[in-house]
Design a protein around this motif. Structure first.
Motif, PDB file in Angstrom:
ATOM      1  N   GLU A  35      -0.908   8.659 -13.826  1.00  0.00           N
ATOM      2  CA  GLU A  35      -2.164   8.661 -13.874  1.00  0.00           C
ATOM      3  C   GLU A  35      -3.047   8.443 -12.510  1.00  0.00           C
ATOM      4  OE1 GLU A  35      -5.897   6.501 -16.377  1.00  0.00           O
ATOM      5  OE2 GLU A  35      -3.827   6.458 -16.960  1.00  0.00           O
ATOM      6  N   VAL A  36      -3.929   9.454 -12.229  1.00  0.00           N
ATOM      7  CA  VAL A  36      -4.818   9.433 -10.966  1.00  0.00           C
ATOM      8  C   VAL A  36      -6.220   9.064 -11.621  1.00  0.00           C
ATOM      9  CG1 VAL A  36      -5.584  10.855  -9.087  1.00  0.00           C
ATOM     10  CG2 VAL A  36      -3.147  10.902  -9.790  1.00  0.00           C
ATOM     11  N   PRO A  37      -6.693   8.311 -11.087  1.00  0.00           N
ATOM     12  CA  PRO A  37      -8.095   7.733 -11.138  1.00  0.00           C
ATOM     13  C   PRO A  37      -9.059   8.808 -10.726  1.00  0.00           C
ATOM     14  CG  PRO A  37      -7.539   6.610  -9.172  1.00  0.00           C
ATOM     15  CD  PRO A  37      -6.200   7.362  -9.743  1.00  0.00           C
ATOM     16  N   GLU A  38     -10.234   8.828 -11.523  1.00  0.00           N
ATOM     17  CA  GLU A  38     -11.316   9.884 -11.140  1.00  0.00           C
ATOM     18  C   GLU A  38     -11.623   9.679  -9.334  1.00  0.00           C
ATOM     19  OE1 GLU A  38     -14.677   9.360 -13.513  1.00  0.00           O
ATOM     20  OE2 GLU A  38     -13.458   9.896 -15.429  1.00  0.00           O
ATOM     21  N   GLY A  39     -11.938  10.291  -8.772  1.00  0.00           N
ATOM     22  CA  GLY A  39     -12.095  10.234  -7.338  1.00  0.00           C
ATOM     23  C   GLY A  39     -10.633  10.429  -6.555  1.00  0.00           C
ATOM     24  N   GLY A  40      -9.555  10.138  -7.198  1.00  0.00           N
ATOM     25  CA  GLY A  40      -8.230  10.394  -6.796  1.00  0.00           C
ATOM     26  C   GLY A  40      -8.014  11.939  -6.178  1.00  0.00           C
ATOM     27  N   TRP A  41      -6.907  12.154  -5.472  1.00  0.00           N
ATOM     28  CA  TRP A  41      -6.787  13.252  -5.121  1.00  0.00           C
ATOM     29  C   TRP A  41      -5.090  13.617  -5.670  1.00  0.00           C
ATOM     30  CZ3 TRP A  41      -9.489  16.720  -2.263  1.00  0.00           C
ATOM     31  CH2 TRP A  41     -10.941  16.205  -1.699  1.00  0.00           C
ATOM     32  N   VAL A  42      -5.190  15.141  -6.117  1.00  0.00           N
ATOM     33  CA  VAL A  42      -3.783  15.520  -6.431  1.00  0.00           C
ATOM     34  C   VAL A  42      -3.510  16.841  -5.598  1.00  0.00           C
ATOM     35  CG1 VAL A  42      -3.662  14.483  -8.696  1.00  0.00           C
ATOM     36  CG2 VAL A  42      -5.032  16.729  -8.420  1.00  0.00           C
ATOM     37  N   LEU A  43      -2.314  17.241  -5.711  1.00  0.00           N
ATOM     38  CA  LEU A  43      -1.682  18.473  -5.071  1.00  0.00           C
ATOM     39  C   LEU A  43      -1.272  19.321  -6.247  1.00  0.00           C
ATOM     40  CD1 LEU A  43      -0.905  20.087  -2.488  1.00  0.00           C
ATOM     41  CD2 LEU A  43       1.561  19.336  -2.829  1.00  0.00           C
ATOM     42  N   VAL A  44      -1.900  20.613  -6.262  1.00  0.00           N
ATOM     43  CA  VAL A  44      -1.877  21.582  -7.381  1.00  0.00           C
ATOM     44  C   VAL A  44      -1.369  22.559  -7.247  1.00  0.00           C
ATOM     45  CG1 VAL A  44      -3.516  22.501  -9.097  1.00  0.00           C
ATOM     46  CG2 VAL A  44      -4.165  20.423  -8.297  1.00  0.00           C
ATOM     47  N   HIS A  45      -0.368  23.079  -7.887  1.00  0.00           N
ATOM     48  CA  HIS A  45       0.386  24.294  -7.967  1.00  0.00           C
ATOM     49  C   HIS A  45       0.234  25.120  -9.412  1.00  0.00           C
ATOM     50  CE1 HIS A  45       3.000  24.041  -4.409  1.00  0.00           C
ATOM     51  NE2 HIS A  45       2.694  22.693  -4.528  1.00  0.00           N
ATOM     52  N   LEU A  46      -0.540  26.203  -9.384  1.00  0.00           N
ATOM     53  CA  LEU A  46      -0.159  26.869 -10.728  1.00  0.00           C
ATOM     54  C   LEU A  46      -0.980  26.093 -11.737  1.00  0.00           C
ATOM     55  CD1 LEU A  46       3.096  28.589 -10.620  1.00  0.00           C
ATOM     56  CD2 LEU A  46       0.802  29.477 -10.032  1.00  0.00           C
ATOM     57  N   ASP A  47      -2.234  25.345 -11.562  1.00  0.00           N
ATOM     58  CA  ASP A  47      -2.847  24.823 -12.508  1.00  0.00           C
ATOM     59  C   ASP A  47      -2.122  23.417 -12.951  1.00  0.00           C
ATOM     60  OD1 ASP A  47      -5.040  26.200 -12.163  1.00  0.00           O
ATOM     61  OD2 ASP A  47      -4.739  27.544 -13.761  1.00  0.00           O
ATOM     62  N   ARG A  48      -1.114  22.809 -12.169  1.00  0.00           N
ATOM     63  CA  ARG A  48      -0.533  21.827 -12.687  1.00  0.00           C
ATOM     64  C   ARG A  48      -0.381  20.698 -11.402  1.00  0.00           C
ATOM     65  NH1 ARG A  48       1.506  25.473 -15.698  1.00  0.00           N
ATOM     66  NH2 ARG A  48       2.192  25.211 -17.880  1.00  0.00           N
ATOM     67  N   ALA A  49      -0.783  19.697 -11.467  1.00  0.00           N
ATOM     68  CA  ALA A  49      -0.686  18.614 -10.388  1.00  0.00           C
ATOM     69  C   ALA A  49       0.678  18.201 -10.381  1.00  0.00           C
ATOM     70  CB  ALA A  49      -1.483  17.350 -10.805  1.00  0.00           C
ATOM     71  N   VAL A  50       1.055  18.438  -9.256  1.00  0.00           N
ATOM     72  CA  VAL A  50       2.678  18.141  -8.967  1.00  0.00           C
ATOM     73  C   VAL A  50       2.736  16.785  -8.379  1.00  0.00           C
ATOM     74  CG1 VAL A  50       3.316  20.286  -8.848  1.00  0.00           C
ATOM     75  CG2 VAL A  50       2.729  19.238  -6.797  1.00  0.00           C
ATOM     76  N   ARG A  51       1.930  16.153  -7.608  1.00  0.00           N
ATOM     77  CA  ARG A  51       1.979  14.560  -7.269  1.00  0.00           C
ATOM     78  C   ARG A  51       0.468  14.337  -6.763  1.00  0.00           C
ATOM     79  NH1 ARG A  51       2.362  13.221  -1.740  1.00  0.00           N
ATOM     80  NH2 ARG A  51       2.278  14.952  -0.042  1.00  0.00           N
ATOM     81  N   SER A  52       0.521  12.805  -6.690  1.00  0.00           N
ATOM     82  CA  SER A  52      -0.996  12.377  -6.104  1.00  0.00           C
ATOM     83  C   SER A  52      -0.779  12.520  -4.665  1.00  0.00           C
ATOM     84  CB  SER A  52      -1.049  11.050  -6.833  1.00  0.00           C
ATOM     85  OG  SER A  52      -0.107  10.127  -6.558  1.00  0.00           O
ATOM     86  N   LEU A  53      -1.821  12.600  -4.038  1.00  0.00           N
ATOM     87  CA  LEU A  53      -1.952  12.540  -2.622  1.00  0.00           C
ATOM     88  C   LEU A  53      -2.850  11.163  -2.220  1.00  0.00           C
ATOM     89  CD1 LEU A  53      -3.279  16.126  -2.133  1.00  0.00           C
ATOM     90  CD2 LEU A  53      -0.931  15.484  -1.338  1.00  0.00           C
ATOM     91  N   GLU A  54      -2.726  10.790  -1.076  1.00  0.00           N
ATOM     92  CA  GLU A  54      -3.311   9.627  -0.368  1.00  0.00           C
ATOM     93  C   GLU A  54      -4.450  10.383   0.290  1.00  0.00           C
ATOM     94  OE1 GLU A  54      -2.894   6.682  -0.776  1.00  0.00           O
ATOM     95  OE2 GLU A  54      -1.095   7.007  -1.774  1.00  0.00           O
ATOM     96  N   ALA A  55      -5.548   9.805   0.359  1.00  0.00           N
ATOM     97  CA  ALA A  55      -6.869  10.353   1.066  1.00  0.00           C
ATOM     98  C   ALA A  55      -6.575  11.025   2.360  1.00  0.00           C
ATOM     99  CB  ALA A  55      -7.942   9.339   1.005  1.00  0.00           C
ATOM    100  N   GLU A  56      -5.837  10.264   3.164  1.00  0.00           N
ATOM    101  CA  GLU A  56      -5.588  10.895   4.568  1.00  0.00           C
ATOM    102  C   GLU A  56      -4.630  12.048   4.592  1.00  0.00           C
ATOM    103  OE1 GLU A  56      -2.644   7.415   3.715  1.00  0.00           O
ATOM    104  OE2 GLU A  56      -5.024   7.541   3.668  1.00  0.00           O
ATOM    105  N   GLU A  57      -3.915  12.466   3.364  1.00  0.00           N
ATOM    106  CA  GLU A  57      -3.106  13.619   3.591  1.00  0.00           C
ATOM    107  C   GLU A  57      -4.076  15.013   3.125  1.00  0.00           C
ATOM    108  OE1 GLU A  57       0.960  13.145   1.486  1.00  0.00           O
ATOM    109  OE2 GLU A  57      -0.497  11.963   0.305  1.00  0.00           O
ATOM    110  N   VAL A  58      -5.206  14.791   2.580  1.00  0.00           N
ATOM    111  CA  VAL A  58      -6.050  15.927   2.287  1.00  0.00           C
ATOM    112  C   VAL A  58      -6.551  16.927   3.492  1.00  0.00           C
ATOM    113  CG1 VAL A  58      -7.999  16.667   0.975  1.00  0.00           C
ATOM    114  CG2 VAL A  58      -7.023  14.726   0.310  1.00  0.00           C
ATOM    115  N   GLU A  59      -7.187  16.297   4.418  1.00  0.00           N
ATOM    116  CA  GLU A  59      -7.634  17.071   5.577  1.00  0.00           C
ATOM    117  C   GLU A  59      -6.307  17.744   6.288  1.00  0.00           C
ATOM    118  OE1 GLU A  59     -10.231  16.714   9.803  1.00  0.00           O
ATOM    119  OE2 GLU A  59      -9.689  14.877   8.950  1.00  0.00           O
TER     120      GLU A  59
END
Length: 90
Positions: A35-59
């Motif tokens: 589970e990823v909370p609201e405001g959290g980040w996920v890596l999305v492939h084909l409309d499926r979240a495959v893993r959660s991301l740390e905020a510093e990974e996004v940029e």
């Protein structure tokens, strides 16, 4: 080639999440990850979240995606990788 897109969770019911990223919003299946909370980040492939991301990974991920688009148009991408090229502030 399949690319993952970093997206921020806006709301979730535990099975799907409304996410936003790179100028779009979509409903994403989140059943493959913890589970990823609201405001959290996920890596999305084909409309499926495959893993959660740390905020510093996004940029860096968004910079890499921007670089692909710019390179495809023949534009310079060095400014997106200043940490790798040593041209900080260029």
């Amino acid at each position: 080639m399949c690319l993952g897109i970093p997206m921020q969770v806006l709301e979730t019911d535990g099975f799907t999440a409304r996410c936003a990223g790179r100028g779009e919003e979509r409903r994403v299946n989140v059943m493959l990850i913890e589970e990823v909370p609201e405001g959290g980040w996920v890596l999305v492939h084909l409309d499926r979240a495959v893993r959660s991301l740390e905020a510093e990974e996004v940029e860096p991920l968004n910079n890499a995606l921007d670089a692909i688009l710019l390179a495809a148009r023949g534009e310079n991408v060095d400014h997106l990788f200043a940490d790798l090229t040593g041209k900080v502030g260029a």
